[in-house]
Design an enzyme around this catalytic site. Structure first.
Site, PDB file in Angstrom:
ATOM      1  N   ASP A   1       0.847  -1.210   0.000  1.00 33.12           N
ATOM      2  CA  ASP A   1       0.000   0.000   0.000  1.00 33.12           C
ATOM      3  C   ASP A   1       0.871   1.245   0.000  1.00 33.12           C
ATOM      4  OD1 ASP A   1      -2.689  -1.442   0.646  1.00 33.12           O
ATOM      5  OD2 ASP A   1      -1.304  -2.127   2.191  1.00 33.12           O
TER       6      ASP A   1
ATOM      7  N   GLU B   1       1.843  -6.403  -5.440  1.00 34.94           N
ATOM      8  CA  GLU B   1       1.562  -5.496  -6.561  1.00 34.94           C
ATOM      9  C   GLU B   1       2.794  -4.703  -6.991  1.00 34.94           C
ATOM     10  OE1 GLU B   1      -2.084  -3.326  -6.284  1.00 34.94           O
ATOM     11  OE2 GLU B   1      -1.318  -1.613  -7.407  1.00 34.94           O
TER      12      GLU B   1
HETATM   13  O1  TRH Z   1       4.591  -6.096   0.672  1.00 34.61           O
HETATM   14  P1  TRH Z   1       3.653  -6.680  -0.291  1.00 34.61           P
HETATM   15  O2  TRH Z   1       3.278  -8.059  -0.031  1.00 34.61           O
HETATM   16  O3  TRH Z   1       2.362  -5.789  -0.370  1.00 34.61           O
HETATM   17  C1  TRH Z   1       1.064  -6.307  -0.550  1.00 34.61           C
HETATM   18  C2  TRH Z   1       0.559  -6.188  -1.935  1.00 34.61           C
HETATM   19  O4  TRH Z   1       0.668  -4.890  -2.423  1.00 34.61           O
HETATM   20  C3  TRH Z   1      -0.877  -6.633  -1.984  1.00 34.61           C
HETATM   21  O5  TRH Z   1      -1.406  -6.471  -3.281  1.00 34.61           O
HETATM   22  C4  TRH Z   1      -1.676  -5.808  -1.012  1.00 34.61           C
HETATM   23  O6  TRH Z   1      -2.986  -6.181  -1.029  1.00 34.61           O
HETATM   24  C5  TRH Z   1      -1.069  -5.997   0.347  1.00 34.61           C
HETATM   25  O7  TRH Z   1       0.286  -5.587   0.342  1.00 34.61           O
HETATM   26  C6  TRH Z   1      -1.802  -5.196   1.384  1.00 34.61           C
HETATM   27  O8  TRH Z   1       4.323  -6.626  -1.754  1.00 34.61           O
HETATM   28  P2  TRH Z   1       4.553  -5.418  -2.783  1.00 34.61           P
HETATM   29  O9  TRH Z   1       3.280  -4.915  -3.346  1.00 34.61           O
HETATM   30  O10 TRH Z   1       5.546  -5.900  -3.736  1.00 34.61           O
HETATM   31  O11 TRH Z   1       5.210  -4.264  -1.918  1.00 34.61           O
HETATM   32  C7  TRH Z   1       6.499  -4.351  -1.393  1.00 34.61           C
HETATM   33  C8  TRH Z   1       7.116  -2.957  -1.326  1.00 34.61           C
HETATM   34  O12 TRH Z   1       8.271  -2.981  -0.479  1.00 34.61           O
HETATM   35  C9  TRH Z   1       7.587  -2.448  -2.681  1.00 34.61           C
HETATM   36  O13 TRH Z   1       7.325  -1.054  -2.778  1.00 34.61           O
HETATM   37  C10 TRH Z   1       9.089  -2.656  -2.634  1.00 34.61           C
HETATM   38  C11 TRH Z   1       9.368  -2.419  -1.184  1.00 34.61           C
HETATM   39  N1  TRH Z   1      10.609  -3.021  -0.696  1.00 34.61           N
HETATM   40  C12 TRH Z   1      11.670  -2.198  -0.437  1.00 34.61           C
HETATM   41  O14 TRH Z   1      11.600  -0.974  -0.676  1.00 34.61           O
HETATM   42  N2  TRH Z   1      12.810  -2.739   0.063  1.00 34.61           N
HETATM   43  C13 TRH Z   1      12.945  -4.066   0.302  1.00 34.61           C
HETATM   44  O15 TRH Z   1      14.024  -4.502   0.763  1.00 34.61           O
HETATM   45  C14 TRH Z   1      11.843  -4.920   0.008  1.00 34.61           C
HETATM   46  C15 TRH Z   1      11.957  -6.401   0.236  1.00 34.61           C
HETATM   47  C16 TRH Z   1      10.679  -4.363  -0.478  1.00 34.61           C
END
Ligand code: TRH
Length: 370
Positions: free
Chosen positions: A18, A266
């Site tokens: 989010d 996402e």
């Molecule tokens: O963390 P998520 O599982 O988020 C999820 C999904 O968005 C899902 O659709 C939603 O319904 C739920 O949250 C509530 O995976 P996502 O979407 O890939 O988000 C991860 C974020 O974290 C992305 O912006 C990248 C960031 N990130 C970093 O900045 N540094 C890191 O080391 C890692 C591992 C991730």
């Protein structure tokens, strides 16, 4: 037409998706010439600071990267709404703020979750009249020109290629995440780099088993806390290494430099698409397997061979045995070369779509003028 001022509301439901999406959108809007101010309301500053460490140094109410940050507490500050109010993922802005949106005649937009399902095209940008007289528009990101598109900063692919052209930058990044020297050397001389970011039920062992028996060595980078049951260290030709949580720009660079990106949810999916490398998507699990229909809709738009679609389904069905077998086939030289070519091709195609931030701004300007 005057330049736009925009409020974005973000409620962190779980994980980082989010805030990950909202933060990328806020930064991009703040650097758009048609936008004069962006304010981001976030209920969970702790999660936010994990992906944006500059927040730790910022004082309450400060701006980061030209975005004003507001802590959305149960008693939020009583601020005058901007021209446009974007609520991310139906997160319900505070009632008092909505009352003031009526006074300001703010344009109200609900930014929806990303889905490749066909119905998205017919629902994108539809207005819905609210009881208070305001109209709320439903804005859908998506993978086709009839949707709002995907978040994609100008010059993103050029920046990616410029970064990849400097091996010293990759070397520095790998040092920063604490990868031991021999493994950095192996990666810089052709070992496969894998990023493993997935939900707990992923059949991670299947990936390890498939890679352990390859002729090409590989290094699997696992963000802290992800797949805790997967044994770290050396397993045949594969080495599994825990990495710290990094900021979003470093996360993107890890994706750019990896040969295979295992991503989830996402935002990391979209960023892995911009990397243009083979990826395995672990979709956010939903009740009644609703996520499998979403996965199939996405696969139907993709250029992937049936083998890769099967790998992706097995990866999401927590089926270790079939996932291992299929991954071994997908890593065989011919299938792997096809997977690489298809991934790069889709990235180039998707980059032709309107980008989400640009599409939102155009939509708002049109609505404000009418
Ligand atoms: O963390 P998520 O599982 O988020 C999820 C999904 O968005 C899902 O659709 C939603 O319904 C739920 O949250 C509530 O995976 P996502 O979407 O890939 O988000 C991860 C974020 O974290 C992305 O912006 C990248 C960031 N990130 C970093 O900045 N540094 C890191 O080391 C890692 C591992 C991730």
């Amino acid at each position: 037409m005057d330049r736009l001022s925009i409020d974005i509301f973000c409620r962190v439901v779980d994980n980082f998706g989010d805030i990950g999406v909202c933060w990328r959108l806020a930064k991009q809007l703040a650097h758009t010439s048609a936008v004069k101010a962006v304010r981001l309301w976030v209920d969970d500053l702790h999660s936010f600071a994990r992906i944006e460490p500059r927040l730790n140094a910022a004082t309450a109410g400060a701006s980061v990267d030209e975005v004003a940050i507001v802590h959305w507490t149960p008693s939020p500050p009583d601020l005058v709404p901007h021209d446009v109010v974007i609520e991310a993922f139906a997160c319900d802005p505070p009632p008092r703020f909505i009352e003031r949106m009526v006074e300001q005649d703010s344009l109200w937009i609900n930014l929806e979750y990303l889905s490749a399902e066909p119905w998205v095209e017919s629902c994108h940008a539809l207005p819905s009249l609210q009881a208070n007289g305001l109209s709320k528009a439903f804005f859908f990101p998506g993978f086709t020109p009839v949707t709002g598109g995907l978040l994609h900063e100008p010059n993103l692919l050029l920046d990616r290629d410029a970064w990849l052209a400097e091996p010293a930058l990759r070397d520095g990044l790998l040092r920063n995440i604490g990868l031991p020297e021999p493994h950095i050397a192996a990666l810089l001389s052709g070992a496969r780099q894998i990023l493993l970011f997935a939900y707990p039920q992923v059949p991670a062992t299947s990936l390890l088993q498939a890679l352990a028996s390859q002729a090409t060595p590989s290094v699997i980078l696992v963000p802290t806390g992800v797949c805790p049951d997967l044994a770290r260290g050396q397993h045949g030709a594969a080495y599994v290494h825990d990495i710290p949580f990094v900021d979003q720009p470093s996360f993107d660079r890890l994706l750019w430099s990896s040969d295979l990106n295992c991503v989830r949810g996402e935002d990391s999916l979209v960023r892995a698409l911009w990397a243009g490398k083979p990826l395995l998507w672990h979709i956010y699990p939903q009740d009644d397997n609703a996520h499998m229909a979403k996965l199939d809709a996405w696969l139907a738009l993709s250029p992937f061979q049936p083998l890769i679609a099967d790998v992706m389904r097995a990866w999401n069905q927590s089926s270790t045995q079939s996932s291992t077998t299929l991954l071994r086939q997908a890593l065989a030289p011919h299938a792997w070369a096809e997977w690489q070519a298809g991934s790069a091709h889709w990235t180039r195609q998707l980059a032709q779509l309107p980008d989400l931030a640009g599409a939102l701004v155009s939509f708002c300007l049109q609505r404000k003028e009418s």
